[in-house]
Enzyme design. Sequence first.
Site, PDB file in Angstrom:
ATOM      1  N   HIS A  92       0.852  -1.187   0.000  1.00 46.89           N
ATOM      2  CA  HIS A  92       0.000   0.000   0.000  1.00 46.89           C
ATOM      3  C   HIS A  92       0.886   1.235   0.000  1.00 46.89           C
ATOM      4  CE1 HIS A  92      -3.346  -2.595   0.685  1.00 46.89           C
ATOM      5  NE2 HIS A  92      -2.992  -2.915   1.917  1.00 46.89           N
ATOM      6  N   CYS A 185       0.348 -11.041  -3.182  1.00 42.07           N
ATOM      7  CA  CYS A 185      -0.743 -11.980  -2.905  1.00 42.07           C
ATOM      8  C   CYS A 185      -0.336 -13.430  -3.132  1.00 42.07           C
ATOM      9  CB  CYS A 185      -1.977 -11.645  -3.739  1.00 42.07           C
ATOM     10  SG  CYS A 185      -2.547  -9.937  -3.536  1.00 42.07           S
TER      11      CYS A 185
END
Length: 231
Positions: A92, A185
């Site tokens: 992020h 991920c």
Amino acid sequence: MGQPAVRLVWLGRVRYTELLAVQDRWLRQLQAGPGTEALSGTEAGALLLCEPVGPMYTTGLRGGLTPKETARLRTLGAEVCATGRGGLATFHGPGQLLCHPVLDLRRLGLRLRTHVAALEACAVRLCEFLGLLDARARPPPYTGVWLEERKICAIGVRCGRHITSHGLALNCSTDLTWFEHIVPCGLVGTGVTSLSKELQRHITVDEVMPPFLVAFKEIYKCTLISEDSCS
């Protein structure tokens, strides 16, 4: 009976840890039930939105980073934070829209699986608004929104007692080189992209906010309310 209401909370440009602190406050309020000072009985929860300041790597319930990897990422000047969301490690940072819906799914008539699909649909709709007509969700084990093999939006949620937290991270003008230091991920052989890269122009978080809110209201069939009457 009208549409359920969701409180719109735009935090602006804040540190990721501040978003988590606000999320925790809303979780406590929803768990306490209707009638609290911040949440009326007609509201289904809050839609927390922000653009993160500073580089931050997060891990989910499945982990995703070893202690050695964590130390290496910190030497790059990034923070590392373990969270309670689903999924593995992701990034992020500035140029990214973070959307954390803290919702009582019962008030919206949704199940967890349909909530995740709705988040994906919001990101797909936003891409379509901007002219990226090939954006789509993919079947398991993939989550998020993709343009062919390039992931443009990551999704990781948590749900307890029908109340959701965490949500999606949409790359608008994110510095994608930060993703090169991890396997985003946990997916090998896939890439990461952004709206700016795909559209070949600078796309800001401020620019995508209005169409994203239109998509959210349509897909969740709710009314958005906030102190500045943004709806």
